[in-house]
Scaffold this motif. Structure first.
Motif, mmCIF file in Angstrom:
data_model
loop_
_atom_site.group_PDB
_atom_site.id
_atom_site.type_symbol
_atom_site.label_atom_id
_atom_site.label_comp_id
_atom_site.label_asym_id
_atom_site.label_seq_id
_atom_site.Cartn_x
_atom_site.Cartn_y
_atom_site.Cartn_z
ATOM 1 N N THR A 214 4.540 -0.542 -1.834
ATOM 2 C CA THR A 214 3.800 -1.780 -2.068
ATOM 3 C C THR A 214 4.734 -2.911 -2.463
ATOM 4 N N LYS A 215 6.042 -2.685 -2.288
ATOM 5 C CA LYS A 215 7.040 -3.652 -2.753
ATOM 6 C C LYS A 215 6.728 -5.083 -2.319
ATOM 7 N N GLY A 216 6.415 -5.245 -1.039
ATOM 8 C CA GLY A 216 6.174 -6.589 -0.514
ATOM 9 C C GLY A 216 5.047 -7.280 -1.244
ATOM 10 N N SER A 219 5.902 -8.167 -4.842
ATOM 11 C CA SER A 219 6.701 -9.385 -5.050
ATOM 12 C C SER A 219 5.885 -10.629 -4.759
ATOM 13 N N GLY A 220 4.974 -10.540 -3.775
ATOM 14 C CA GLY A 220 4.081 -11.674 -3.523
ATOM 15 C C GLY A 220 3.240 -11.985 -4.756
ATOM 16 N N LEU A 287 10.907 -16.048 -1.927
ATOM 17 C CA LEU A 287 9.987 -14.945 -1.622
ATOM 18 C C LEU A 287 8.802 -15.425 -0.789
ATOM 19 N N LYS A 289 7.956 -15.249 2.263
ATOM 20 C CA LYS A 289 7.349 -14.316 3.210
ATOM 21 C C LYS A 289 6.399 -13.363 2.498
ATOM 22 N N ASN A 290 6.885 -12.796 1.398
ATOM 23 C CA ASN A 290 6.025 -11.886 0.636
ATOM 24 C C ASN A 290 4.787 -12.596 0.109
ATOM 25 N N THR A 293 2.338 -13.275 3.012
ATOM 26 C CA THR A 293 1.682 -12.040 3.461
ATOM 27 C C THR A 293 0.645 -11.606 2.438
ATOM 28 N N THR A 294 1.027 -11.686 1.164
ATOM 29 C CA THR A 294 0.092 -11.290 0.113
ATOM 30 C C THR A 294 -1.166 -12.142 0.156
ATOM 31 N N HIS C 89 8.516 5.074 3.279
ATOM 32 C CA HIS C 89 9.693 4.395 2.726
ATOM 33 C C HIS C 89 10.849 5.358 2.499
#
Lengths: 299, 296, 404
Positions: A214-216, A219-220, A287, A289-290, A293-294, C89
């Motif tokens: 769920t990193k993306g 960060s969003g 950030l 992009k994140n 997307t979020t 991942h």
């Protein structure tokens, strides 16, 4: 052309030469001249005030007051201005304060949202729906309806003029729980089951599987939460009353009293504004992009 | 069976949810309810045990002329900032949607204000639109001969606050609108394009109906925001003046509660502010329910 | 390795009985396939064994231990899922070792050794540093297998592991699974809805329907002697023809009388217990033969009307009607010219007739039941059966018959 490609910032295939790129630009401008012109003008209008603000930070107070002086001052002045704001007016301190508070509440809110979403999505308990709606409904309870008793409460537990008062009441995030829940629901349940077969418990699953996957979105969310706290003005204004502990946005209010003789030092106010804008803006750009997307923009 | 859940320990789930739920109960739901209650008490300063006056305080504030003016200013401000933000955002997002080159660059150039603090927008505009030395206002003034001084002219102050607010709330709307525009099926797009419909007509009769759920969402969010936003602008630039022309309800609340420390009075204002915002938001949802096209 | 035993195992969700008092013993080293239509409870049974669901009732043991209250990790099982369940991942190697590292009971050297061994067995050594998104479906499934393999479990549980693969790869992986099981000899329970997989892989096959096991037998036994109408129709493709018939025991022979024909039933011990009445007569489409030159004297002949002809390449599938009943007939002469509307004469194999009780659906008579449990099928199919190791499905049968 797929949307995916349309938002790619590089927008160049390896095989693309500069010439074909220019050609494409030209044909696109010819195809939609109105849109390009309108966008150029609007972008300029939206960015120009910040550019002018930067320009004013290179001028001395006298130059700011001189209506005929519309060119940049000197780097030396610029250095002087920022130095004064950061050191004399203590903005370095305010910046650190705000970084700390915004960072801590972002981390805390993401942590708590992760735990809550983990429970709602992966646990079988009777009240899961009720709980979720209980959390979602908080979006309909704006800050203003609770600010007075909240202030009372913060004062009565002794958090007045402390960072506890700035962070703890905002550590729970309905947006965070909602978005993470959406994302978790798209994760195949077999992944959890694999973990169970291997004896990996819920927290191990959260740490080694959910968070990396769920990193993306995390960060969003972090961008949204950080910007939210960084930009806060009303609440720190009433909760914090020691200048050295204050948040940076309220610091801009203190700068309004910067005087040189009878002149207000608008150049210093501008430097303060630039300093207050930079971290949030840098985070957004880094950030983006994140963040996008979020917020549902498929890149 | 469709929603298989992996873990079945209720107490673990409760433990995971506890922090979030506790914070919401203690710092959100409870204070929100207590606000209504506080409105029944008259207090002179913070910490004082108030005297119960029932609905009297609610009535008094309603009859208070300064507050009536504040309500009218707020309604005007909400209309201008909500629709201003939405219309500008629609145009910008649509233009970006129509072009094929430079999408990303344009997008960054118009959404960056999402990161801009209200206090920064206020400070920057305060100086650039300064009545005497404003880098933007002074040349316009000398060219047109118009008298620009928002410290004197209420209308000018009002527009300054409204424009500033639109400036730093644009980014949020544009992001959602871009997502909505780019969610329109490509096939639908090509069909209408083949028919040679002019662009503005496409926007009005094809795209806007298609993205109407997003428009409603933004309308509601902007309305809620419109009633609570603008505080930094007013506090840093106009202080509610001149003569109450920018005395937004949120600013009046701040003054009553945190300058004059009249808790009861501030609580009543919280309730009114919340009530108006929610009534309008709900009205928008109900009113538009029949017109919204939710697709498939 | 271990046996698995289910006694009266039951699983209920709020108002649905998913698994209804199932008794089942999986022998040590056996490859048992659970097959059935979707929603029959086969996956739930597997998940009960895995410990991902808890039994509402009954007793479940693995080895000598009752494991009802054991967590999945304490059951010493490994499971392979239909969607592979690889962590997107992590690299393939990390996917394989994640569980082991987490358990902490292996040293790094042990892990390395086990991984390289598994990689060798599964031929995935060069894929180990890739992430799942860089792997094809078959490769993902191999990695998922590798993850199970390294744990060296007592029991393998597989939940439709080949269903997400394309047809060609499925056949290839099927043979590989067979080989792997021969090498390792680990007790395996395999769930599938695909009867070809069931027939080719299983030492025994358990057919499930509505939460119950209808029949457990070696594959050929299931095909030759279905114990219920459900099994008869589920196993075999196209499905067995079932027509209503009246059995009359009054004449010199016992006959199954249909409105359009009368079929004498060969003498069997089971026949003596039959009373007059209505039964369901089952004949497989492939047990019919189209007669080229019908003779009038032959009474094992039926006249059918052709409604539709489907050419499957190696065979013709004829949709015909016999009286008011539909009858499917497989012809192994794809070159034959048959058209819709033709009348055909077909004959049937008298040794392959089945009678079912119309009420209970249970089989009451198999005309060839004297052959039960013998190797007669091998004689029937000829010796050219090399492709498959266990049992023999109808697919190879077709091929042998076409060569006749």
């Amino acid at each position: 052309m797929a949307i995916k490609d349309a938002f790619d910032i590089t927008q160049t295939d390896r095989t693309d030469t500069l010439v074909t790129n220019l050609d494409r630009w030209r044909s696109d401008v010819l195809a939609h001249p109105g849109s390009h012109i309108a966008l150029l003008i609007s972008s300029t209008v939206l960015v120009a005030p910040i550019a002018m603000a930067l320009l004013l930070t290179t001028q001395t107070t006298a130059q700011v007051y001189d209506l005929n002086y519309v060119r940049p001052g000197s780097l030396e002045t610029m250095y002087q201005n920022y130095y004064q704001v950061l050191v004399t007016w203590g903005f370095w301190r305010l910046t650190l304060n705000t970084l700390f508070v915004a960072g801590a509440s972002t981390l805390g809110a993401i942590g708590l949202s992760l735990l809550a979403a983990l429970a709602i999505v992966f646990y079988d308990f009777k009240l899961d729906r009720v709980t979720f709606y209980f959390i979602l409904l908080t979006l309909m309870v704006p800050f203003v309806i609770r600010v007075v008793p909240l202030y009372e409460l913060v004062v009565s537990v002794g958090w007045h003029n402390t960072y506890w008062g700035l962070t703890i009441p905002f550590l729970a995030s309905a947006t965070g729980v909602f978005l993470l829940r959406q994302h978790f629901k798209s994760i195949p349940v077999e992944l959890v089951e694999t973990c169970r077969l291997d004896g990996v418990g819920p927290i191990g699953f959260l740490r080694h599987v959910l968070i990396p996957m769920t990193k993306g979105m995390i960060s969003g969310l972090a961008v949204i939460m950080f910007i939210g706290t960084w930009n806060a003005y009303f609440w720190p204004l009433i909760v914090i009353n020691t200048e050295s502990r204050q948040m940076i946005q309220v610091g801009l209010r203190m700068l309004q009293s910067a005087q040189m003789g009878t002149l207000t030092q608008y150049n210093l106010m501008m430097a303060g504004a630039v300093i207050s804008l930079l971290p949030a803006l840098a985070l957004l750009l880094a950030l983006r992009k994140n963040l996008l997307t979020t917020m549902g923009l498929k890149l | 069976m469709s929603s298989r859940k992996a873990y079945d320990s209720t107490w673990q789930a409760a433990l995971l949810l506890l922090p979030t739920i506790a914070i919401f109960v203690i710092f959100l739901y409870w204070p929100a309810l207590r606000t209504i209650w506080l409105g029944f008490y008259e207090t002179q300063f913070f910490g004082q045990q108030g005297t119960f006056v029932g609905l009297q305080q609610y009535w008094e504030i309603l009859m208070w002329e300064k507050y009536q003016n504040s309500v009218i200013v707020t309604l005007k401000f909400a209309v201008v900032s909500v629709f201003g933000t939405l219309i500008v955002s629609i145009l910008l997002a649509y233009w970006i949607y129509t072009v094929e080159r430079g999408k990303t660059a344009y997008m960054i150039a118009v959404i960056w204000p999402y990161a801009m603090p209200g206090a920064v927008a206020a400070t920057v505009l305060l100086i650039l639109l300064h009545p005497e030395i404003g880098m933007i206002s002074a040349p316009i003034e000398s060219l047109t001969g118009m008298e620009w001084d928002w410290r004197v002219h209420g209308t000018q102050a009002f527009w300054l606050v409204a424009l500033g607010t639109i400036w730093f709330t644009l980014g949020y709307d544009i992001i959602f609108l871009l997502a909505a525009f780019h969610g329109i099926p490509e096939s639908l797009n090509e069909t209408t394009r083949l028919d040679g419909v002019p662009q503005w007509r496409m926007l009005v009769s094809v795209y806007l109906p298609l993205i109407s759920p997003t428009l409603l969402f933004l309308l509601v969010i902007n309305t809620l925001g419109g009633f609570f936003g603008g505080f930094a602008m007013v506090d840093l630039v106009t202080n509610g003046g001149p003569r109450g022309a920018t005395n937004l309800m949120i600013y009046q609340l701040y003054e009553s509660g945190f300058r004059n420390f009249n808790i009861g009075e501030a609580a009543v204002q919280s309730v009114y502010l919340f009530a108006i915002a929610v009534v309008l938001a709900v009205a928008q949802i109900v009113f538009s329910d029949k017109r919204i096209h939710y697709g498939g | 390795m271990a046996t698995i035993e289910l006694q009266d195992v039951r699983k209920e969700y709020e108002d649905v009985v998913a698994v209804n008092d199932v008794d089942l013993t999986v022998e040590d080293g056996e490859f048992l396939v659970l097959v059935g239509p979707s929603g029959c409870g086969k996956s739930t049974t597997l998940r009960l064994i895995a410990g991902l669901e808890t039994c509402t009732n009954g007793e479940l043991s693995i080895g000598e231990t009752v494991v009802n209250d054991h967590e999945p990790k304490e059951r010493d099982i490994a499971m392979v899922f239909q969607n592979y369940a690889l962590f997107p991942h992590m690299t393939a190697r990390k996917n394989i070792t994640f569980g082991m590292q987490y358990s902490g009971s292996y040293t790094d050297e042990e892990i390395d050794e086990l991984v390289s061994h598994a990689a060798e067995v599964l031929d995935i050594a060069e894929l180990l540093d890739r992430k799942p998104s860089e792997l094809s479906g078959g490769e993902k499934q191999r990695v998922a297998m590798g993850r199970s393999l390294v744990r060296d479990p007592e029991v393998f549980l597989m939940d439709e592991p080949l269903s997400n693969l394309d047809a060609k790869l499925r056949v290839q992986m099927r043979t590989e699974l067979s080989t792997l099981h021969e090498q390792l000899g680990t007790t395996t329970v395999y769930v599938t809805h695909d009867q070809i997989e069931a027939m080719t892989l299983g030492t025994r096959v358990a057919v499930m329907n509505k939460g119950k096991i209808e029949q457990i037998d070696p594959p050929q036994q299931l095909y030759d002697f279905p114990e219920t109408r459900f099994v008869a129709e589920f196993i075999g493709s196209p499905a067995m023809n079932i027509i209503e018939a009246h059995v009359s025991t009054t004449g010199p022979t016992v006959d199954a009388v249909h409105e359009a024909c009368s079929i004498p039933l060969p003498q069997q011990s089971a026949l003596d217990q039959l009373s007059d009445g209505h039964y369901l007569l089952g004949v497989r489409p492939e047990d019919f033969t189209v007669v080229d030159n019908p003779t009038t004297s032959e009474n094992e002949q039926l006249d059918v009307h052709v409604d539709l002809v489907e050419s499957l390449g190696d065979t013709l599938l004829l949709h015909t009607s016999l009286g008011n009943d539909d009858l499917q007939v497989v012809s192994y002469q794809p070159g034959r010219t048959v058209e819709r509307g033709d009348m055909l004469t077909v004959t049937y194999d008298p040794d392959r007739l089945h009678l079912f009780d119309p009420e209970t659906g249970e089989a009451v008579y198999h005309s060839g039941s004297d052959r039960r449990g013998t190797a007669s099928t091998a004689a029937r199919n000829g010796a050219g059966n090399t492709e498959m190791t266990v049992g023999s499905g109808q697919s190879d049968r077709k091929s042998t018959e076409t060569t006749q």
